[in-house]
Design a protein around this motif. Structure first.
Motif, short mmCIF file in Angstrom:
data_model
loop_
_atom_site.label_atom_id
_atom_site.label_comp_id
_atom_site.label_asym_id
_atom_site.label_seq_id
_atom_site.Cartn_x
_atom_site.Cartn_y
_atom_site.Cartn_z
N PHE A 165 -49.68 -37.28 -2.15
CA PHE A 165 -48.38 -36.63 -2.15
C PHE A 165 -48.60 -35.17 -1.71
CE2 PHE A 165 -45.08 -34.19 -4.48
CZ PHE A 165 -43.96 -34.82 -4.01
N MET A 166 -48.18 -34.72 -0.54
CA MET A 166 -47.29 -35.35 0.42
C MET A 166 -48.05 -36.12 1.49
SD MET A 166 -43.96 -34.37 0.13
CE MET A 166 -43.43 -34.29 1.84
N SER A 167 -49.08 -35.47 2.05
CA SER A 167 -49.83 -36.05 3.15
C SER A 167 -51.28 -35.60 3.03
CB SER A 167 -49.23 -35.61 4.49
OG SER A 167 -49.40 -34.21 4.66
N PRO A 168 -52.20 -36.25 3.72
CA PRO A 168 -53.60 -35.81 3.66
C PRO A 168 -53.80 -34.36 4.08
CG PRO A 168 -53.47 -38.00 4.59
CD PRO A 168 -52.06 -37.51 4.47
N ALA A 169 -52.93 -33.84 4.94
CA ALA A 169 -53.04 -32.44 5.37
C ALA A 169 -52.37 -31.48 4.40
CB ALA A 169 -52.44 -32.29 6.77
N LYS A 170 -51.53 -31.96 3.52
CA LYS A 170 -50.82 -31.11 2.55
C LYS A 170 -50.74 -31.87 1.23
CE LYS A 170 -47.52 -28.45 4.01
NZ LYS A 170 -46.22 -27.94 4.50
N VAL A 171 -51.83 -31.81 0.46
CA VAL A 171 -51.92 -32.55 -0.79
C VAL A 171 -51.20 -31.79 -1.90
CG1 VAL A 171 -53.49 -33.56 -2.48
CG2 VAL A 171 -54.12 -33.53 -0.07
N MET A 172 -50.26 -32.46 -2.58
CA MET A 172 -49.46 -31.83 -3.62
C MET A 172 -49.61 -32.50 -4.99
SD MET A 172 -47.85 -29.27 -2.18
CE MET A 172 -46.96 -28.67 -0.74
N ASN A 173 -50.57 -33.40 -5.11
CA ASN A 173 -50.79 -34.03 -6.42
C ASN A 173 -52.22 -33.85 -6.89
OD1 ASN A 173 -51.80 -35.74 -4.45
ND2 ASN A 173 -51.29 -37.61 -5.56
N SER A 174 -52.80 -32.70 -6.54
CA SER A 174 -54.09 -32.29 -7.08
C SER A 174 -54.01 -30.81 -7.41
CB SER A 174 -55.23 -32.57 -6.09
OG SER A 174 -55.15 -31.69 -4.99
N VAL A 175 -54.85 -30.36 -8.32
CA VAL A 175 -54.80 -28.95 -8.75
C VAL A 175 -55.10 -28.03 -7.58
CG1 VAL A 175 -55.82 -27.24 -10.28
CG2 VAL A 175 -55.39 -29.55 -11.12
N CYS A 176 -56.18 -28.30 -6.87
CA CYS A 176 -56.54 -27.42 -5.75
C CYS A 176 -55.50 -27.51 -4.63
CB CYS A 176 -57.93 -27.76 -5.23
SG CYS A 176 -58.13 -29.44 -4.62
N GLY A 177 -54.89 -28.69 -4.43
CA GLY A 177 -53.87 -28.83 -3.42
C GLY A 177 -52.64 -28.00 -3.72
N LEU A 178 -52.21 -27.98 -4.97
CA LEU A 178 -51.05 -27.17 -5.35
C LEU A 178 -51.36 -25.68 -5.22
CD1 LEU A 178 -49.70 -29.09 -8.48
CD2 LEU A 178 -48.64 -28.92 -6.23
N GLU A 179 -52.57 -25.29 -5.61
CA GLU A 179 -52.93 -23.88 -5.52
C GLU A 179 -52.99 -23.40 -4.07
OE1 GLU A 179 -56.57 -23.73 -7.68
OE2 GLU A 179 -55.59 -23.57 -9.63
N ARG A 180 -53.27 -24.30 -3.15
CA ARG A 180 -53.38 -23.93 -1.74
C ARG A 180 -52.05 -24.07 -0.99
NH1 ARG A 180 -58.45 -23.91 0.71
NH2 ARG A 180 -57.51 -24.71 2.63
N ASN A 181 -51.23 -25.03 -1.37
CA ASN A 181 -50.04 -25.36 -0.58
C ASN A 181 -48.71 -25.04 -1.25
OD1 ASN A 181 -51.59 -26.63 1.59
ND2 ASN A 181 -51.99 -28.27 0.11
#
Length: 199
Positions: free
Chosen positions: A86-102
């Motif tokens: 969630f959302m895509s491999p280039a914009k991950v929104m269901n991991s801690v590091c993904g949310l902190e980055r995106n």
């Protein structure tokens, strides 16, 4: 060793990875209701986000220190392209590091004291109508372990209840007065010119 591990990785190429090995599984927060998040309209340009409290198994090893609400204004071409990510491999929104980055953390930390009957709530203000937002929650334990909920995409619209007089100002009054005065002056001059012409 007879210990079995399950490792999952969600990232694009040339990414950095962090591996966490947890011996005491009771220290890791587990999102309630399988991480599902709900949202409802809470007023003009405001949304209320709700989620179930995180749990610990076994109970008593640790507890929730804080929750953090993350949001991101999605672009028109942002689409969910993968069932596991969630959302895509280039914009991950269901991991801690993904949310902190995106995404951006909204407001201050949310303490467990705001949760009632196992349900936590937070209000987001200043939502832009007819735009899509990604919302997600990070649960942080006293032992320093973090986990994310599943995330949600929301888009809301509000009826414009303002009247035309709400935007009426002194400058508008002066402009209307000047226009009316000019029109009246032209009519008077035209009338006098016609009277003079036929006399």
């Amino acid at each position: 060793s007879s210990t079995k591990y399950y490792i999952s990785v969600y990232a694009t190429d040339n990414s950095a990875y962090t591996l966490t090995v947890l011996a005491d599984i009771g220290a890791f927060p587990r999102p309630g209701r399988q991480g599902r998040i709900s949202s409802t309209i809470a007023g003009d340009r405001a949304l209320e986000v709700s989620w179930d409290s995180a749990a610990f198994v076994p109970v008593g090893v640790s507890g929730i220190r804080d929750y953090y609400l993350y949001s991101s204004l999605l672009l028109p071409f942002d689409k969910k392209t993968n069932e596991a990510v969630f959302m895509s491999p280039a914009k991950v929104m269901n991991s801690v590091c993904g949310l902190e980055r995106n995404a951006v953390r909204y407001g201050n930390a949310i303490t467990p004291s705001v949760c009632q009957n196992g349900v936590c709530r937070a209000v987001i203000k200043g939502v832009v109508p007819r735009r899509r937002y990604m919302l997600n929650i990070i649960a942080s334990s006293h032992r320093g372990f973090n986990s994310t909920y599943s995330g949600i995409i929301v888009s809301s619209d509000w009826p414009d209840t303002r009247s035309a007089m709400d935007d009426w100002s002194d400058a508008t009054t002066s402009l209307v007065g000047a226009i009316c005065g000019t029109i009246f002056g032209i009519l008077v001059i035209g009338y006098l010119w016609i009277v003079k012409l036929y006399n």
